[in-house]
Design a protein around this motif. Structure first.
Motif, PDB file in Angstrom:
ATOM      1  N   ALA A 298     -93.362  -4.588 -93.465  1.00 31.03           N
ATOM      2  CA  ALA A 298     -93.421  -3.712 -94.636  1.00 31.03           C
ATOM      3  C   ALA A 298     -93.365  -2.247 -94.220  1.00 31.03           C
ATOM      4  CB  ALA A 298     -94.687  -3.997 -95.439  1.00 31.03           C
ATOM      5  N   LEU A 299     -94.059  -1.910 -93.135  1.00 31.96           N
ATOM      6  CA  LEU A 299     -94.009  -0.533 -92.636  1.00 31.96           C
ATOM      7  C   LEU A 299     -92.610  -0.186 -92.131  1.00 31.96           C
ATOM      8  CD1 LEU A 299     -97.436  -0.269 -90.764  1.00 31.96           C
ATOM      9  CD2 LEU A 299     -96.793   0.825 -92.921  1.00 31.96           C
ATOM     10  N   GLU A 300     -91.972  -1.147 -91.461  1.00 29.94           N
ATOM     11  CA  GLU A 300     -90.600  -0.909 -91.001  1.00 29.94           C
ATOM     12  C   GLU A 300     -89.662  -0.671 -92.177  1.00 29.94           C
ATOM     13  OE1 GLU A 300     -89.704  -3.071 -86.797  1.00 29.94           O
ATOM     14  OE2 GLU A 300     -90.074  -4.419 -88.495  1.00 29.94           O
ATOM     15  N   ALA A 301     -89.834  -1.461 -93.227  1.00 29.31           N
ATOM     16  CA  ALA A 301     -88.984  -1.301 -94.410  1.00 29.31           C
ATOM     17  C   ALA A 301     -89.164   0.074 -95.044  1.00 29.31           C
ATOM     18  CB  ALA A 301     -89.292  -2.395 -95.430  1.00 29.31           C
ATOM     19  N   ALA A 302     -90.347   0.657 -94.823  1.00 29.46           N
ATOM     20  CA  ALA A 302     -90.620   1.988 -95.354  1.00 29.46           C
ATOM     21  C   ALA A 302     -90.175   3.091 -94.400  1.00 29.46           C
ATOM     22  CB  ALA A 302     -92.111   2.131 -95.649  1.00 29.46           C
ATOM     23  N   GLY A 303     -89.565   2.702 -93.273  1.00 28.05           N
ATOM     24  CA  GLY A 303     -89.019   3.692 -92.350  1.00 28.05           C
ATOM     25  C   GLY A 303     -89.813   3.941 -91.091  1.00 28.05           C
ATOM     26  N   ARG A 304     -90.953   3.256 -90.903  1.00 28.84           N
ATOM     27  CA  ARG A 304     -91.746   3.437 -89.694  1.00 28.84           C
ATOM     28  C   ARG A 304     -91.144   2.674 -88.517  1.00 28.84           C
ATOM     29  NH1 ARG A 304     -97.296   4.148 -89.963  1.00 28.84           N
ATOM     30  NH2 ARG A 304     -97.187   3.990 -87.682  1.00 28.84           N
ATOM     31  N   ARG A 305     -91.295   3.225 -87.307  1.00 22.65           N
ATOM     32  CA  ARG A 305     -90.939   2.470 -86.109  1.00 22.65           C
ATOM     33  C   ARG A 305     -92.161   1.666 -85.679  1.00 22.65           C
ATOM     34  NH1 ARG A 305     -88.855   0.913 -81.529  1.00 22.65           N
ATOM     35  NH2 ARG A 305     -89.788   1.410 -79.500  1.00 22.65           N
ATOM     36  N   ILE A 306     -91.996   0.365 -85.529  1.00 23.86           N
ATOM     37  CA  ILE A 306     -93.081  -0.523 -85.137  1.00 23.86           C
ATOM     38  C   ILE A 306     -92.666  -1.281 -83.879  1.00 23.86           C
ATOM     39  CG2 ILE A 306     -94.553  -2.457 -85.807  1.00 23.86           C
ATOM     40  CD1 ILE A 306     -94.998   0.054 -87.512  1.00 23.86           C
ATOM     41  N   ILE A 307     -93.569  -1.368 -82.916  1.00 19.86           N
ATOM     42  CA  ILE A 307     -93.341  -2.157 -81.712  1.00 19.86           C
ATOM     43  C   ILE A 307     -94.097  -3.474 -81.883  1.00 19.86           C
ATOM     44  CG2 ILE A 307     -93.518  -2.251 -79.201  1.00 19.86           C
ATOM     45  CD1 ILE A 307     -93.641   0.782 -79.187  1.00 19.86           C
ATOM     46  N   HIS A 308     -93.365  -4.562 -81.771  1.00 16.37           N
ATOM     47  CA  HIS A 308     -93.921  -5.875 -82.105  1.00 16.37           C
ATOM     48  C   HIS A 308     -94.452  -6.593 -80.862  1.00 16.37           C
ATOM     49  CE1 HIS A 308     -92.570  -6.016 -86.322  1.00 16.37           C
ATOM     50  NE2 HIS A 308     -91.560  -5.281 -85.887  1.00 16.37           N
TER      51      HIS A 308
END
Length: 376
Positions: free
Chosen positions: A25-35
């Motif tokens: 959800a954060l990625e969809a909002a434009g955040r870069r997330i490391i999984h």
């Protein structure tokens, strides 16, 4: 009906997947997330499997026999050194465990699950009306069970080697000791061997080598990089084959045909897959070194799989939070997704975090740098 609905509503979340949902959800909002939260290889379907799928796309890919494609069953039986009739191809290990639990146990039966351990064993047993019995293991036995760990009144025991989340591999002697104790006490052994192949050293012993009547669940998800293809297999004693096949017919019909085609070809992709294992080994070293730089040094010794299970009480207790809140803050404040140990251990997991090392080396290094620079 009401009772069943209450039971279903009581099934806890699979927190790794819940964290993945929040991260997405954060990625969809434009955040870069490391999984680092989900045990999902970043590597694609093996090349041989991709080629096989392309060749079959113009062919009918309908139902197969409930037990799976004959040639796939034969190849898997060769790996397990059993008759092909004992191998049932299933829609991933999750379906394999459902079939095993329904075949082996009655509602209310007590089934031992190790803590820390994969949470879906416990949660699936709850959903099916069975009673999971937590068996805590720790560093005193290298996170592995011994006969002394077995409580009275068990109908079954789920073993995993290499384990999730610790990566512990049971030695042949340890596996034989626990299996013998289970046989003596009439406890059915269900062995999760989905991380076989992802080891740091000699191969992990197979439960069937020491306990021919054990039930084995395996999957193409991890070593073969096929998580989304949902295909695995289960090995059962001859006396249970008919029951498992009938349950498969009624619950799943069969594993996806196209996934079975891919799986059959993937069995010949060893050279490519061993390169993946080497990368997981590199990733684990990066994470261990990076966490040490962040002051996180109390780790379970990972013999296999692609996880690092870390004890972090100095981060949780210092600011009065548990690991669930800690991982939530990491996600929102620095864009690193990891999984709370509460997923794997209801009793002690509030002080632990699991990191998946199945991504890219650069992501591993960046995530650790962000954690090292994070301040509560």
């Amino acid at each position: 009906m009401i009772e069943a609905a209450i039971r279903a509503a009581a099934v806890p979340p699979f927190r790794a997947m819940a964290m993945s949902r929040e991260a997405s959800a954060l990625e969809a909002a434009g955040r870069r997330i490391i999984h680092l939260e989900v045990g999902q290889p970043a590597t694609p379907l093996p090349r041989l499997a991709r080629d096989a799928v392309r060749r079959h796309l113009d062919s009918p890919l309908g139902y197969t026999n409930a037990g799976g494609l004959h040639e796939l069953r034969r190849r898997l039986a060769d790996r397990e050194d059993v008759d092909a009739g004992r191998v049932i191809v299933v829609a991933g290990a999750s379906a394999g465990f459902t079939l095993a639990f329904l075949t082996l146990f009655e509602p209310g039966d007590r089934v031992g699950v190790l803590e820390p351990g994969y949470p879906c064993y416990r949660n699936a047993l709850i959903a099916l009306g069975m009673t999971p019995v937590a068996i805590p293991v720790g560093p005193d036995t290298r996170w592995a069970p011994t006969p002394a760990h077995l409580p009275d009144g068990l109908a079954g025991l789920v073993l995993a080697s290499p384990s999730n989340p610790t990566g512990t591999i049971l030695s042949t002697d340890a596996l034989a000791g626990v299996s013998a104790a289970c046989r003596d006490r009439g406890i059915v052994v269900i062995a999760d061997e989905i991380y076989h192949g992802i080891v740091d050293g000699i191969p992990a012993p197979r439960v069937l080598e020491v306990h021919p009547d054990a039930v084995v669940v395996n999957s193409f998800s991890k070593y073969w990089s096929m998580t989304g293809w949902r295909v695995g297999w289960i090995v059962v004693p001859d006396s249970l084959v008919d029951t498992v096949e009938r349950l498969q017919q009624n619950l799943y019909i069969c594993a996806p045909h196209v996934s079975q085609v891919a799986a059959l070809a993937a069995l010949d992709a060893t050279e490519e897959l061993e390169g993946h294992v080497a990368r997981y080994r590199q990733n684990r070293a990066i994470v261990i070194d990076g966490l040490a730089a962040a002051g996180i040094t109390d780790l379970a010794p990972a013999d296999g799989a692609f996880y690092v299970y870390a004890h972090v009480p100095h981060l949780t207790s210092a600011i009065g939070i548990d690991s669930l809140e800690l991982t939530g803050r990491w996600l929102n404040e620095i864009g690193v997704a990891a999984t709370s140990g509460i997923d794997f251990d209801l009793g002690r997991g509030h002080e632990y975090v699991r990191f998946s090392c199945a991504g890219t080396p650069s992501d591993m290094a960046e995530a650790c740098e962000l954690i090292a620079g994070w301040t509560p």
